[in-house]
Design a protein around this motif. Structure first.
Motif, short mmCIF file in Angstrom:
data_model
loop_
_atom_site.label_atom_id
_atom_site.label_comp_id
_atom_site.label_asym_id
_atom_site.label_seq_id
_atom_site.Cartn_x
_atom_site.Cartn_y
_atom_site.Cartn_z
N THR A 1 48.67 45.03 43.99
CA THR A 1 47.46 44.16 44.73
C THR A 1 48.05 42.76 44.41
N VAL B 1 42.86 36.85 43.55
CA VAL B 1 42.06 38.07 44.19
C VAL B 1 41.10 37.38 45.25
N GLY C 1 37.95 38.12 48.17
CA GLY C 1 36.53 39.01 48.12
C GLY C 1 36.44 39.07 49.84
N LEU D 1 34.24 41.05 46.86
CA LEU D 1 34.40 42.14 45.88
C LEU D 1 33.55 42.12 44.88
N LYS D 2 32.96 43.32 44.33
CA LYS D 2 32.31 43.20 42.93
C LYS D 2 33.09 44.00 42.00
N CYS D 3 33.49 43.35 40.81
CA CYS D 3 34.42 43.83 39.77
C CYS D 3 33.89 43.62 38.55
N SER E 1 30.85 41.83 34.31
CA SER E 1 31.11 42.10 35.85
C SER E 1 30.69 40.78 36.64
N SER F 1 30.95 39.10 40.73
CA SER F 1 31.24 39.30 42.42
C SER F 1 32.32 38.10 42.82
N THR G 1 37.34 47.33 40.78
CA THR G 1 36.18 47.29 41.66
C THR G 1 35.12 48.24 41.26
N GLU H 1 34.01 50.20 43.16
CA GLU H 1 34.27 51.38 43.81
C GLU H 1 35.48 52.04 42.91
N LYS I 1 38.64 51.11 42.24
CA LYS I 1 39.98 50.75 42.37
C LYS I 1 40.36 49.62 41.25
N LEU J 1 42.59 46.73 40.03
CA LEU J 1 43.33 45.81 40.55
C LEU J 1 44.52 45.28 39.67
#
Length: 255
Positions: A156, A180, A182, A184-186, A202, A204, A244, A246, A248, A250
């Protein structure tokens, strides 16, 4: 003593709110950071204000219409009346001393109160000097942390450094995140040696991203600094992950 009485220059303790709002000039900010390195009280005050970079990114992404963005409904952290009153008093005092810094400082302070969360506002002064930006509370705290670990993911290319400070209740951390993109939400996840996983914070990632070396805007070139905390002591931590929503991963940072 009220800074408006006697000397017109506030003490370092009374400057913490103005520093958090980003309205000190370079010399004042440097003096405060020197004071911060040895002042636990000021560090605790900055702790309350740290970690709100995503809200500022949302503010910066809105058109420059001059109106106050109504984004507070999506954010849950609320400032205490005492701290809000202190911030308003400090901004008013600095406005009286340095009117040349412009109306935008009042707009920034209003955004803090209306939007809800406490935030560290780093804004251009709009003066004839071309604008000045001061470090956020999270970034200032990161600089004072001696215990740091870094990592870069080969696939990444996201880079992260985690600063850690041992506390009686566990570990306080500040993440520096670079390269990084976007949207994204991390989350920053602590993985303990016993296998437990704890989400420390967390945020955005806006479209322009964070810490992009060849970014097209000043905002995209700046790293993200965001604070977090967990109940594990530093010697109980195996590693940190930036993931993320989802799932993933990073980047991983070994403690």
């Amino acid at each position: 003593m009220n800074p408006s009485q006697g000397s017109s220059v506030p003490s370092e303790h009374e400057t913490v709110g103005a520093y958090a709002l980003g309205i000190l000039d370079d010399a004042e900010a440097t003096a405060f950071e020197t004071h911060l390195a040895g002042c636990e009280w000021c560090a605790q005050q900055l702790d309350e204000l740290a970690g709100m970079e995503p809200m500022l990114a949302a503010l910066a992404d809105l058109p420059g219409s001059g109106s106050t963005p109504a984004i507070g409904e999506s954010l849950s952290a609320k400032p205490s009346p005492r701290l809000v009153e202190k911030l308003v008093d400090e901004v008013s005092e600095h406005r009286a001393q340095k009117r040349r810094r412009g109306f935008y400082m009042i707009a920034a302070a209003a955004a803090l109160i209306i939007a809800g969360p406490l935030a560290a506002v780093a804004v251009n002064s709009g003066s004839d000097s071309g604008g000045q930006v001061t470090a956020s509370p999270a970034q200032a705290q990161f600089r004072t942390m001696a215990d740091k670990a870094s990592g870069t993911d080969p696939s990444t290319h996201v880079s992260a450094t985690v600063g850690m400070a041992q506390k009686a209740w566990g570990t306080q951390a500040v993440l520096e995140l670079k390269n990084v993109k976007g949207p994204l939400k991390c989350s920053l996840v602590l993985v303990a040696k016993n296998g437990q996983r704890v989400t420390m914070s967390s945020w955005s990632v806006p479209n322009w991203g964070y810490g992009i070396q060849d970014g097209k805007t000043p905002e995209s070139k700046k790293p993200l600094y965001i604070g977090g905390a967990a109940a594990f002591q530093p010697n109980e931590i195996d590693h940190f992950e930036v993931v993320t929503f989802e799932g993933k991963k990073l980047v991983q940072v070994d403690a």
